[in-house]
Enzyme design. Structure first.
Site, PDB file in Angstrom:
ATOM      1  N   TRP A 104      -0.133 -57.146 -30.736  1.00 48.70           N
ATOM      2  CA  TRP A 104      -1.214 -58.105 -30.477  1.00 48.70           C
ATOM      3  C   TRP A 104      -2.542 -57.410 -30.234  1.00 48.70           C
ATOM      4  CZ3 TRP A 104      -0.174 -62.485 -32.387  1.00 48.70           C
ATOM      5  CH2 TRP A 104       1.113 -63.031 -32.300  1.00 48.70           C
ATOM      6  N   ASP A 174      -5.399 -59.787 -22.686  1.00 52.97           N
ATOM      7  CA  ASP A 174      -4.553 -60.835 -23.267  1.00 52.97           C
ATOM      8  C   ASP A 174      -3.295 -60.914 -22.412  1.00 52.97           C
ATOM      9  OD1 ASP A 174      -2.863 -62.429 -24.739  1.00 52.97           O
ATOM     10  OD2 ASP A 174      -3.064 -61.289 -26.619  1.00 52.97           O
ATOM     11  N   LYS A 198       3.817 -69.838 -23.483  1.00 53.76           N
ATOM     12  CA  LYS A 198       4.867 -68.969 -22.947  1.00 53.76           C
ATOM     13  C   LYS A 198       5.189 -69.283 -21.486  1.00 53.76           C
ATOM     14  CE  LYS A 198       4.178 -66.010 -26.722  1.00 53.76           C
ATOM     15  NZ  LYS A 198       3.261 -65.134 -27.422  1.00 53.76           N
TER      16      LYS A 198
END
Ligand SMILES: *Cc1c(COP(=O)(O)O)cnc(C)c1O
Length: 362
Positions: A104, A174, A198
């Site tokens: 990511w 993040d 999530k």
């Protein structure tokens, strides 16, 4: 009704009481005679829901007063564009530094490169991202607009234990796969963002916690709906907000508060992770994929010593209601995502299965 333990990385399990409440009041929310997704986002009832959600998130996170929370479209990856567009102009060089600990961060760096200089200052790619790379932040160029990290690496199963002190250069994190799962000192950060799917609710929206002084610097060509200023000035409703996502997050946060908040859930999360890591470490039949010192508490990655057994492992697990344990292809093997909503009993069921599987196939 049969419910499985869903170990999928996201969208992920949500707490059962949250789903039950959403079901029970779906046809008639708040006595309005309609569902929450039929109510105008400009109605007093919805505005109150958004404000309550905001206050809950702020309170449970322990967010300092000099931060705003923005609810934005497009989930986590949209922020890979929004962050450079909004923050690169903080310095004339339009330069961002990336400490790459996984997939990511790499994607975020590639997207940022479309808008300015995106520099990899450290990476653990050579060891397939099995740890957080070392980096001395005091060596950062002073003309760096911000530093981007991924606090928990969802695919590889590693996490930052301690966050770097980047001084005057804003640290952007993040936290999609761990927001509200551990106590965070937000004073160390300029921006923390997370897609909701999530730990906080359904997909499609992200929460952006941003230091107020970092708002209002966007590049002139920034699309209006990617400009943080637009969201800050309009209570996150410059257009029609994802009302269902706000509602679900509200229920999840209330559930989290009932559990004792973030410090309490962090303890439970540590217990859950330890249970599975201990089972992995107790035998050579399983191997942890990430270095021990950097192990994630949310995504537990491991391989079977004999990968020819992977298929049997997955199908037998699924038959026992242990769902979506297949690891990402870049790591192989298995991944157990155990976000806040995964109960200890789910982790115990996985460990029982792992031990039983080894007895039968080892
Ligand atoms: C899941 C995940 C993403 C992707 O989120 P989208 O909502 O699909 O954009 C980004 N970053 C991290 C750390 C993730 O775990």
């Amino acid at each position: 009704m049969k419910r499985v333990y869903n170990f999928g990385a996201g969208p992920a399990m949500l707490p059962l009481p949250v789903l039950e409440k959403a079901r029970d009041e779906f046809l008639d929310w708040n006595g309005l005679g309609m569902s929450v997704i039929e109510v105008s986002h400009r109605s007093a009832e919805f505005e109150a829901l958004l404000t309550e959600t905001d206050n809950l998130l702020r309170e449970l996170a322990g967010l300092p007063d000099n931060f705003d929370i923005l609810y934005v479209h497009g989930s986590a990856q949209m922020q890979f564009a929004a962050i450079p567009l909004n923050l690169m102009p903080l310095k004339p060089a339009h330069k961002a530094a990336f400490i790459e600990s996984g997939h990511w961060t790499v994607l975020a760096r590639k997207e940022a490169a479309r808008y300015g200089q995106a520099v990899t200052v450290a990476t653990s790619e050579a060891s397939n991202f099995n740890h957080i790379p070392d980096y001395d932040v005091s060596t950062l160029d002073a003309d760096t607009s911000y530093v981007h990290i991924t606090s928990n690496n969802t695919l590889f199963g590693s996490r930052w234990n301690e966050f770097p002190d980047t001084g005057d250069i804003p640290l952007v994190a993040d936290m999609t796969s761990e927001l509200m799962s551990r106590v965070i000192d937000y004073n160390k950060f300029g921006v923390v963002f997370a897609g909701l799917q999530k730990n906080l609710g359904p997909s499609g929206m992200a929460a952006v916690m941003i230091r107020k002084d970092l708002i209002g610097h966007a590049m002139p060509q920034t699309p209006n709906l990617l400009n943080y200023d637009t969201y800050a000035k309009n209570h996150s409703m410059p257009n029609t907000i994802n009302t269902f996502a706000v509602y679900m997050m509200n229920l999840v946060l209330k559930w989290l508060k009932d559990q004792g908040g973030v410090p309490a859930i962090e303890k439970i999360n540590a217990q859950k992770a330890k249970l599975i890591y201990d089972a992995i470490d107790a035998t050579d039949f399983y191997r942890g994929a990430a270095q021990k010192a950097h192990r994630s508490q949310m995504n537990i990655t491991f391989t079977l010593a004999d990968s020819a057994l992977d298929k049997a492992f997955l199908s037998e697990a699924e038959a026992r209601g242990l769902y979506a344990l297949k690891g990402h292809r870049v790591v192989g093997g298995m991944r157990a995502s155990i976000y806040n909503a995964m109960p200890l009993a789910g982790c115990q069921a996985l460990v029982d299965f792992m031990q039983d599987f080894e007895r039968r196939h080892g």
